[in-house]
Motif scaffolding. Structure first.
Motif: not given
Length: 270
Positions: A150-158, A160-165, A184-190
């Motif tokens: 399961c590929l996990e998008p993370l925030t740009p603060a964390e 620089n790759f795969m930062t959106t769903a 999907l992760d609630v913190k990241a989706m914020a």
């Protein structure tokens, strides 16, 4: 809803104690960070994996899979320009797949922001191609083990790759493999431009796993995020997977985090 929690929350607790306590609180799943078991997953023997699984099952808990896959390791990188590094990383992900299956789970959550960052001069398109090449080395293992990556998008603060769903889905589509999905992760989706419930609905086709947390890095109900619309969106897309609590701030203590998070989630789920 099926509720799980991540085991690194309970630092210093014996595995059997963690399983017993979360079962008392109403969780039926435990998500495992490999670094809590050993420096590398290959250091965890078949006998130890069997013991961990039996301890969980005796408490009525399933070890649902692994996350933080590459955290605290060296020599692995998802988007490396070096083909040998990509192959080595993909082969290690295959070992993680075997371990997840041995533990009784079927999920690998690929987050690990530092081990996927694009090097200076590497474009997002190049990074996606490198990541796809890395992951081809674990696809046969996923299929054999019937484990979902399961590929996990993370925030740009964390990272620089795969930062959106959308970027996570693009990579999954590039691989076009039935055992490569989206997490999907609630913190990241914020950090997404669209509201979290809309992100959930827009990505229903690929979503296979879900982390519940607040952008403040604490558990659901410990911040300002209203989880009622989040759970409504999960119901709207007929999500049947796990809702797993993942926190990064372990205050005030593991027991309070686990107890209050599931209580709040149940209230929001209705």
């Amino acid at each position: 809803m099926k509720y799980a929690i991540c085991n690194e929350t309970f630092e210093g607790w014996e595995h059997a104690r963690v399983c017993a306590r979360i079962a008392e609180l109403g969780y039926t799943g435990l998500e495992v960070a490999p670094f809590t078991l050993a420096p590398r997953i290959t250091d965890v023997s078949t006998a130890r994996r069997s013991e961990l699984r039996k301890q969980a099952e005796s408490a009525g808990v399933q070890l649902i899979g692994l996350h933080w896959l590459l955290a605290k390791t060296e020599g692995f990188h998802l988007t490396s320009p070096d083909a040998a590094t990509r192959k080595r990383t993909g082969e290690y992900l295959a070992e993680l797949s075997h371990a997840a299956a041995d533990l009784g789970g079927d999920i690998l959550v690929l987050g690990s922001p530092f081990q996927r960052n694009l090097a200076v001069g590497i474009t997002r398109e190049q990074g996606e191609a490198f990541a796809a090449d890395t992951l081809t080395h674990c696809l046969p293992a996923l299929e054999r083990d019937r484990v979902y990556l399961c590929l996990e998008p993370l925030t740009p603060a964390e990272t620089n790759f795969m930062t959106t769903a959308a970027e996570g889905v693009a990579l999954a589509r590039k691989l076009a493999h039935p055992f490569v999905k989206l997490h999907l992760d609630v913190k990241a989706m914020a950090a997404e431009s669209a509201p979290t419930p809309d992100v959930i609905r827009a990505n229903r086709e690929y979503m296979h796993h879900f982390h519940a947390n607040d952008p403040n890095k604490r558990g659901p109900g410990f911040g300002n995020t209203d989880f009622k619309p989040v759970f409504q969106a999960l119901k709207d897309v007929n999500y049947a997977g796990w809702v797993s609590v993942e926190v990064f701030d372990y205050s005030p203590d593991p027991d309070t985090i686990a107890r209050d998070s599931i209580r709040y989630m149940r209230e929001c789920a209705g």
